[in-house]
Design a protein around this motif. Structure first.
Motif, PDB file in Angstrom:
ATOM      1  N   TYR A  85      20.770  24.851  37.358  1.00 45.01           N
ATOM      2  CA  TYR A  85      19.359  24.561  37.090  1.00 45.01           C
ATOM      3  C   TYR A  85      18.904  23.645  38.224  1.00 45.01           C
ATOM      4  O   TYR A  85      19.113  22.435  38.185  1.00 45.01           O
ATOM      5  CB  TYR A  85      19.201  23.908  35.710  1.00 45.01           C
ATOM      6  N   ARG A  86      18.317  24.216  39.230  1.00 41.81           N
ATOM      7  CA  ARG A  86      18.046  23.475  40.459  1.00 41.81           C
ATOM      8  C   ARG A  86      16.630  22.928  40.455  1.00 41.81           C
ATOM      9  O   ARG A  86      16.395  21.767  40.183  1.00 41.81           O
ATOM     10  CB  ARG A  86      18.303  24.401  41.664  1.00 41.81           C
ATOM     11  N   LYS A  87      15.634  23.807  40.717  1.00 43.57           N
ATOM     12  CA  LYS A  87      14.235  23.351  40.743  1.00 43.57           C
ATOM     13  C   LYS A  87      13.402  24.082  39.696  1.00 43.57           C
ATOM     14  O   LYS A  87      12.494  23.528  39.108  1.00 43.57           O
ATOM     15  CB  LYS A  87      13.633  23.621  42.120  1.00 43.57           C
ATOM     16  N   GLY A  88      13.674  25.372  39.562  1.00 45.31           N
ATOM     17  CA  GLY A  88      12.955  26.157  38.562  1.00 45.31           C
ATOM     18  C   GLY A  88      11.477  26.308  38.871  1.00 45.31           C
ATOM     19  O   GLY A  88      10.633  26.258  37.975  1.00 45.31           O
ATOM     20  N   GLU A  89      11.162  26.499  40.157  1.00 46.54           N
ATOM     21  CA  GLU A  89       9.750  26.581  40.547  1.00 46.54           C
ATOM     22  C   GLU A  89       9.439  27.874  41.283  1.00 46.54           C
ATOM     23  O   GLU A  89      10.330  28.530  41.815  1.00 46.54           O
ATOM     24  CB  GLU A  89       9.404  25.411  41.468  1.00 46.54           C
TER      25      GLU A  89
ATOM     26  N   TYR B 280       8.914  39.618  35.279  1.00 49.38           N
ATOM     27  CA  TYR B 280       8.867  38.884  36.545  1.00 49.38           C
ATOM     28  C   TYR B 280       8.964  37.384  36.266  1.00 49.38           C
ATOM     29  O   TYR B 280       8.286  36.871  35.365  1.00 49.38           O
ATOM     30  CB  TYR B 280       7.562  39.186  37.306  1.00 49.38           C
ATOM     31  N   TYR B 281       9.788  36.724  37.062  1.00 50.23           N
ATOM     32  CA  TYR B 281       9.968  35.276  36.939  1.00 50.23           C
ATOM     33  C   TYR B 281       8.616  34.571  37.022  1.00 50.23           C
ATOM     34  O   TYR B 281       8.322  33.655  36.250  1.00 50.23           O
ATOM     35  CB  TYR B 281      10.897  34.803  38.059  1.00 50.23           C
ATOM     36  N   GLU B 282       7.779  35.031  37.936  1.00 42.46           N
ATOM     37  CA  GLU B 282       6.487  34.369  38.157  1.00 42.46           C
ATOM     38  C   GLU B 282       5.591  34.490  36.919  1.00 42.46           C
ATOM     39  O   GLU B 282       4.852  33.556  36.597  1.00 42.46           O
ATOM     40  CB  GLU B 282       5.791  34.967  39.395  1.00 42.46           C
TER      41      GLU B 282
ATOM     42  N   PRO C 255      21.061  38.449  41.417  1.00 39.71           N
ATOM     43  CA  PRO C 255      21.285  37.014  41.178  1.00 39.71           C
ATOM     44  C   PRO C 255      20.073  36.152  41.545  1.00 39.71           C
ATOM     45  O   PRO C 255      19.342  36.458  42.482  1.00 39.71           O
ATOM     46  CB  PRO C 255      22.474  36.694  42.103  1.00 39.71           C
ATOM     47  N   LYS C 256      19.899  35.107  40.771  1.00 37.21           N
ATOM     48  CA  LYS C 256      18.901  34.055  40.987  1.00 37.21           C
ATOM     49  C   LYS C 256      17.463  34.441  40.602  1.00 37.21           C
ATOM     50  O   LYS C 256      16.508  33.750  40.962  1.00 37.21           O
ATOM     51  CB  LYS C 256      18.911  33.523  42.435  1.00 37.21           C
ATOM     52  N   ALA C 257      17.330  35.536  39.845  1.00 33.03           N
ATOM     53  CA  ALA C 257      15.986  35.955  39.439  1.00 33.03           C
ATOM     54  C   ALA C 257      15.544  35.289  38.138  1.00 33.03           C
ATOM     55  O   ALA C 257      14.410  35.490  37.688  1.00 33.03           O
ATOM     56  CB  ALA C 257      15.946  37.476  39.283  1.00 33.03           C
ATOM     57  N   GLY C 258      16.452  34.512  37.521  1.00 30.93           N
ATOM     58  CA  GLY C 258      16.090  33.865  36.250  1.00 30.93           C
ATOM     59  C   GLY C 258      16.925  34.377  35.084  1.00 30.93           C
ATOM     60  O   GLY C 258      16.482  34.348  33.925  1.00 30.93           O
ATOM     61  N   THR C 259      18.141  34.809  35.375  1.00 33.98           N
ATOM     62  CA  THR C 259      19.008  35.403  34.361  1.00 33.98           C
ATOM     63  C   THR C 259      19.358  34.405  33.251  1.00 33.98           C
ATOM     64  O   THR C 259      19.340  34.767  32.067  1.00 33.98           O
ATOM     65  CB  THR C 259      20.323  35.906  35.020  1.00 33.98           C
ATOM     66  N   HIS C 260      19.677  33.162  33.638  1.00 34.08           N
ATOM     67  CA  HIS C 260      20.050  32.175  32.618  1.00 34.08           C
ATOM     68  C   HIS C 260      18.883  31.928  31.646  1.00 34.08           C
ATOM     69  O   HIS C 260      19.070  31.836  30.444  1.00 34.08           O
ATOM     70  CB  HIS C 260      20.448  30.839  33.272  1.00 34.08           C
ATOM     71  N   TRP C 261      17.719  31.816  32.201  1.00 32.27           N
ATOM     72  CA  TRP C 261      16.511  31.553  31.397  1.00 32.27           C
ATOM     73  C   TRP C 261      16.284  32.691  30.397  1.00 32.27           C
ATOM     74  O   TRP C 261      16.157  32.478  29.189  1.00 32.27           O
ATOM     75  CB  TRP C 261      15.333  31.424  32.363  1.00 32.27           C
TER      76      TRP C 261
ATOM     77  N   LEU D  56      12.252  25.449  23.682  1.00 36.10           N
ATOM     78  CA  LEU D  56      13.683  25.170  23.854  1.00 36.10           C
ATOM     79  C   LEU D  56      14.216  25.704  25.182  1.00 36.10           C
ATOM     80  O   LEU D  56      15.244  25.250  25.674  1.00 36.10           O
ATOM     81  CB  LEU D  56      14.441  25.825  22.691  1.00 36.10           C
ATOM     82  N   CYS D  57      13.509  26.678  25.733  1.00 34.88           N
ATOM     83  CA  CYS D  57      13.983  27.309  26.976  1.00 34.88           C
ATOM     84  C   CYS D  57      13.265  26.786  28.213  1.00 34.88           C
ATOM     85  O   CYS D  57      13.406  27.345  29.302  1.00 34.88           O
ATOM     86  CB  CYS D  57      13.848  28.821  26.878  1.00 34.88           C
ATOM     87  N   GLN D  58      12.481  25.726  28.054  1.00 38.34           N
ATOM     88  CA  GLN D  58      11.844  25.126  29.227  1.00 38.34           C
ATOM     89  C   GLN D  58      12.913  24.550  30.155  1.00 38.34           C
ATOM     90  O   GLN D  58      13.987  24.120  29.700  1.00 38.34           O
ATOM     91  CB  GLN D  58      10.850  24.036  28.810  1.00 38.34           C
TER      92      GLN D  58
ATOM     93  N   VAL E 143      16.399  31.444  48.817  1.00 36.87           N
ATOM     94  CA  VAL E 143      16.611  29.991  48.826  1.00 36.87           C
ATOM     95  C   VAL E 143      17.519  29.570  47.665  1.00 36.87           C
ATOM     96  O   VAL E 143      18.448  28.762  47.820  1.00 36.87           O
ATOM     97  CB  VAL E 143      15.248  29.259  48.742  1.00 36.87           C
ATOM     98  N   SER E 144      17.278  30.162  46.512  1.00 39.02           N
ATOM     99  CA  SER E 144      18.078  29.821  45.342  1.00 39.02           C
ATOM    100  C   SER E 144      19.535  30.262  45.533  1.00 39.02           C
ATOM    101  O   SER E 144      20.479  29.537  45.193  1.00 39.02           O
ATOM    102  CB  SER E 144      17.466  30.502  44.111  1.00 39.02           C
ATOM    103  N   TYR E 145      19.716  31.448  46.133  1.00 40.61           N
ATOM    104  CA  TYR E 145      21.078  31.978  46.354  1.00 40.61           C
ATOM    105  C   TYR E 145      21.808  31.129  47.400  1.00 40.61           C
ATOM    106  O   TYR E 145      23.001  30.892  47.299  1.00 40.61           O
ATOM    107  CB  TYR E 145      20.979  33.437  46.817  1.00 40.61           C
TER     108      TYR E 145
HETATM  109  P1  A3P Z   1      16.026  27.742  41.622  1.00 43.34           P
HETATM  110  O1  A3P Z   1      17.318  27.705  42.396  1.00 43.34           O
HETATM  111  O2  A3P Z   1      14.875  28.219  42.460  1.00 43.34           O
HETATM  112  O3  A3P Z   1      15.727  26.458  40.958  1.00 43.34           O
HETATM  113  P2  A3P Z   1      19.846  32.870  37.691  1.00 43.34           P
HETATM  114  O4  A3P Z   1      19.888  32.354  36.309  1.00 43.34           O
HETATM  115  O5  A3P Z   1      19.498  34.314  37.789  1.00 43.34           O
HETATM  116  O6  A3P Z   1      21.075  32.484  38.442  1.00 43.34           O
HETATM  117  O7  A3P Z   1      18.619  32.157  38.420  1.00 43.34           O
HETATM  118  C1  A3P Z   1      18.673  30.783  38.684  1.00 43.34           C
HETATM  119  C2  A3P Z   1      17.278  30.310  39.024  1.00 43.34           C
HETATM  120  O8  A3P Z   1      16.491  30.235  37.818  1.00 43.34           O
HETATM  121  C3  A3P Z   1      17.298  28.905  39.585  1.00 43.34           C
HETATM  122  O9  A3P Z   1      16.183  28.834  40.465  1.00 43.34           O
HETATM  123  C4  A3P Z   1      17.111  28.071  38.335  1.00 43.34           C
HETATM  124  O10 A3P Z   1      16.674  26.764  38.567  1.00 43.34           O
HETATM  125  C5  A3P Z   1      16.054  28.901  37.624  1.00 43.34           C
HETATM  126  N1  A3P Z   1      15.996  28.606  36.181  1.00 43.34           N
HETATM  127  C6  A3P Z   1      17.013  28.464  35.311  1.00 43.34           C
HETATM  128  N2  A3P Z   1      16.561  28.176  34.088  1.00 43.34           N
HETATM  129  C7  A3P Z   1      15.219  28.117  34.181  1.00 43.34           C
HETATM  130  C8  A3P Z   1      14.176  27.841  33.239  1.00 43.34           C
HETATM  131  N3  A3P Z   1      14.436  27.550  31.980  1.00 43.34           N
HETATM  132  N4  A3P Z   1      12.904  27.884  33.668  1.00 43.34           N
HETATM  133  C9  A3P Z   1      12.629  28.173  34.967  1.00 43.34           C
HETATM  134  N5  A3P Z   1      13.567  28.431  35.891  1.00 43.34           N
HETATM  135  C10 A3P Z   1      14.849  28.413  35.505  1.00 43.34           C
END
Ligand code: A3P
Length: 293
Positions: free
Chosen positions: A254-258, A193-195, A55-61, A227-229, A135-137
């Motif tokens: 969608y919290r910080k995305g950084e 990798y998210y980075e 979780p929180k590695a960028g799955t939604h993106w 579209l995915c920004q 931090v994201s979790y």
């Molecule tokens: P942060 O909490 O650091 O902002 P998951 O989708 O695996 O739950 O991961 C969620 C994390 O991905 C959150 O990180 C979220 O803000 C970030 N995220 C979601 N969509 C993003 C996007 N389009 N670009 C960059 N980060 C994104």
């Protein structure tokens, strides 16, 4: 399946996190035992794609990018990631999804439908700096009311390090994925990798398209990327969100995305503790986590 309040091992930590426990494995409260236990026999299709991540590695993106890539269209889809999250589905829903299915999951592979692996369905695996994940979790657990969690960061940090969260320890998950890759060197798995996505998403989406064998030109990749920004997804995918599921009616997916927000949260002592545990547990890691950004 028992619903439990998962306590942290820290002595003075009174906080709890509401999870479900199945044979010692901790899952988010929305999972239903019946479906979870039956999913091993669900039937896969050859063109299924599995997006896998802690979780929180960028799955939604990544799920959004993948869904647009397989459709070969840079047009917003109304569906949310959760509609294709294996552990949230029933067998009926799983079977009724339109092909190609872009599935996603945080589950260890041992729990997933066996047929996905028998059919050698493509896997996309995304990793992220675990400090940012922690931090994201934390924010995820605190903001989603179903977890009933309201503890301070300091205690949560310990909880995260101990793996007292749904889906268990980040370390165990990541090492298990490494074992899977070692045991199955020819399996079609694409590691991201998210980075790297933050650094050069167009390049990463191009590599992903190649792996998926979807023929898309540069312009479509650019449009999908656009579209995915983060800001666009935050605005458009949050619309229609069930706000009552979130603390203060404020959706926080969608919290910080950084990259590197951990620096605003970790104390020096926490950072040192993290590095020392990381060095012990991940001494032989084959993952290329980037900590320095
Ligand atoms: P942060 O909490 O650091 O902002 P998951 O989708 O695996 O739950 O991961 C969620 C994390 O991905 C959150 O990180 C979220 O803000 C970030 N995220 C979601 N969509 C993003 C996007 N389009 N670009 C960059 N980060 C994104």
């Amino acid at each position: 399946m028992t619903e439990i309040n998962l306590r942290s091992d820290k002595r003075d930590d009174e906080s709890h996190l509401r999870v479900l426990e199945v044979d010692g494995y901790h899952l988010p409260p929305f999972v239903k035992e019946e479906h979870f236990r039956s999913m091993k026999t669900w039937k896969a299709r050859n063109d299924d794609i599995i997006l896998s991540a802690y979780p929180k590695a960028g799955t939604h993106w990544l799920w959004e990018v993948l869904s647009l890539l397989v459709r070969r269209k840079a047009e917003r889809i109304p569906e949310k990631k959760d509609t294709a999250m294996i552990e949230e589905l029933t067998e009926e829903k799983f079977n009724s999804m339109a092909a190609p299915r872009v599935l996603n999951t945080h589950l260890d592979f041992q729990y997933l439908p066996k047929d996905l692996f028998a059919k050698r369905c493509k896997i996309v695996y995304i990793l992220r700096n675990p400090k940012d994940i922690a931090v994201s979790y934390y924010n995820h657990h605190k903001k989603l009311l179903m977890y009933e969690f309201d503890g301070p960061w300091d205690n949560y940090f310990q909880r995260f390090m101990q793996g007292n969260v749904d889906y268990g320890s980040w370390f165990d998950y990541t090492l298990e994925m490494e074992r899977f890759k070692e045991k199955n060197p020819d399996y079609p798995i694409h590691v991201m990798y998210y980075e790297d996505m933050k650094e050069n998403s167009i390049k990463e989406i191009g590599k992903l398209a190649k792996f998926l064998e979807v023929d898309v030109g540069d312009e479509l990749i650019r449009n999908i990327d656009n579209l995915c920004q983060f800001d666009k997804m935050k605005q458009e995918k949050n619309a229609g969100e069930n706000v009552s599921a979130w603390r203060d009616n404020n959706p926080g997916m969608y919290r910080k995305g950084e990259v590197g927000d951990w620096k605003n949260w970790f104390t020096v002592a926490q950072n040192e503790m993290f590095d020392s545990i990381y060095q012990q547990k991940m001494a032989n890691t084959t993952s290329n986590i980037r900590f320095l950004l």
